[in-house]
Design a protein around this motif. Structure first.
Motif: not given
Length: 302
Positions: A8, A12, A86, A266, A268, A270, A283, A294-298
Motif C-alpha cells: 500500500y 511522491h 509531503s 493530487a 482529496i 470526501s 477510486r 495522488h488520490l485520497t478518498v474519504e
C-alpha cells in the motif's frame, strides 16, 4: 491460506517526464547567454547604444534567472524522494519560475527608466558596430529558443498560454524570447538611427521592449503563483464531480484538487453515499482521470 501481501506504500516523485532533458537544455542556454551578455554589455558601453546596452543588461539578469531555473531542476531531482516534502519536489520548478518572472519584471522596470533618461538626454551612438553586436545577440537567442523549444508544441511556447507544462522551462523560454525581442527592437532602432537619422528611436524601442517584457512577467507570475498557492484545477475538479456524483448514490461533500508537478495533480475527495458504495468503488470511478497522480478518498455512508 493466501499469503500474498499487498503493497500500500507509494512514492511522491512528481517530476516532469522530460525533467532531465529540460535541465540539460537550460544549462546550455545559460552558457550561451553568459557569453553573449559579456559581449553586448561591453559593446553597449563602447558604442553608446542604449538599446544594445539595455539588451546586454537584460541578458545579464536573464543569465541569473536561467541559472535559477537550472538550480531548480537540480534541487528537485536531488530531493525528489526526500521525506521532508509531503508531496515531493514537483513544484520546485514553479518556485524557480516565479523567481524568474519577478526578475523579469524588475528588468523591464530598469530598462524603461534608463530608456526614458536616454530619451530626455540623448547620447552619441556608434550605429554600425552596435548593429553587428545586436545581430549576434539575436542569433544566440534564436539558438537558445530552439534548444528550449525542441520537442514541444508551438502553442506551448506562447508566453500567454499555460497548460500542464513545466513552468520552470516556460520561464526560461520566455526569458529567451524576451531577449530576442529586445535584440530585434535594438536592431530596428540602430538601423533607423544610422540611415534615417532617428536617434530618438533607440530609447523609444527600449521603452516598448520594457512594456512587452513586463506583461510577460506579470502573466508568468500569475500562473506560477496559482500553482504555488494550490489553486484548484477547475477542469479536473469538474471531471471528478461528473464521475463520482450520481443521484441517490453518492455526493461529494469536500473536494481539493491541486498540482504537485508539471504533469501531476493530487486530489482529496470526501464522499457521502449509499451503504452499497465504498471508497474502493469511488477510486475505480476516478481511474479515468489521468491527471490525478495522488488520490485520497474519504467515504461515509449516509
Amino acid at each position: 491460506m493466501n499469503n500474498t501481501s499487498i503493497n500500500y506504500t507509494h512514492d511522491h516523485v512528481f517530476l516532469g517526464s522530460a525533467h532531465d532533458e529540460n535541465a540539460k537544455r537550460t544549462l546550455w542556454v545559460v552558457a550561451l547567454t553568459v557569453v553573449m551578455m559579456i559581449g553586448e554589455i561591453t559593446a553597449g558601453y563602447i558604442t553608446g547604444s542604449m538599446a544594445l546596452l539595455a539588451d546586454g543588461f537584460h541578458m545579464a539578469t536573464h543569465a541569473g534567472a536561467l541559472g535559477i531555473a537550472a538550480a531548480a531542476y537540480a534541487y528537485a531531482k536531488r530531493h525528489a524522494s526526500s521525506q521532508r516534502y509531503s508531496f515531493g519536489t514537483g513544484k520546485v520548478g514553479e518556485l524557480g519560475g516565479f523567481a524568474s518572472a519577478l526578475i523579469l519584471g524588475l528588468v523591464s522596470l530598469a530598462i524603461g527608466v534608463e530608456s526614458v533618461m536616454r530619451l530626455l538626454q540623448p547620447t552619441q551612438v556608434q550605429f554600425g558596430t552596435a548593429t553587428l553586436i545586436a545581430i549576434a545577440g539575436l542569433i544566440v537567442n534564436i539558438i537558445s529558443a530552439l534548444l528550449l523549444g525542441h520537442g514541444h508544441d508551438h502553442d506551448d511556447h506562447d508566453p500567454h498560454a499555460h497548460h500542464g507544462n513545466d513552468n520552470n522551462l516556460q520561464s526560461a523560454y520566455i526569458h529567451v524570447i524576451a531577449d530576442a525581442l529586445t535584440s530585434v527592437l535594438a536592431i530596428a532602432a540602430l538601423l533607423a538611427g544610422r540611415y534615417l537619422g532617428w536617434v530618438w528611436l533607440d530609447p523609444v524601442m527600449g521603452i516598448v521592449g520594457a512594456l512587452v517584457i513586463a506583461r510577460w512577467a506579470w502573466t508568468l507570475m500569475g500562473v506560477t503563483a496559482g500553482v504555488l498557492l494550490d489553486q484548484t484545477d477547475a477542469h479536473v475538479a469538474e471531471e471528478i464531480r461528473e464521475l463520482v456524483e450520481k443521484p441517490g448514490d453518492a455526493t461529494i461533500t469536500d473536494l481539493h484538487v491541486w498540482r504537485v508537478g508539471p504533469q501531476a495533480h493530487a486530489a482529496i475527495v470526501s464522499v457521502v453515499g449509499k451503504v452499497s458504495t465504498n471508497a474502493d468503488n469511488i477510486r475505480e470511478r476516478l481511474r479515468l482521470v489521468h491527471e490525478i497522480s495522488h488520490l485520497t478518498v474519504e467515504f461515509r455512508s449516509g
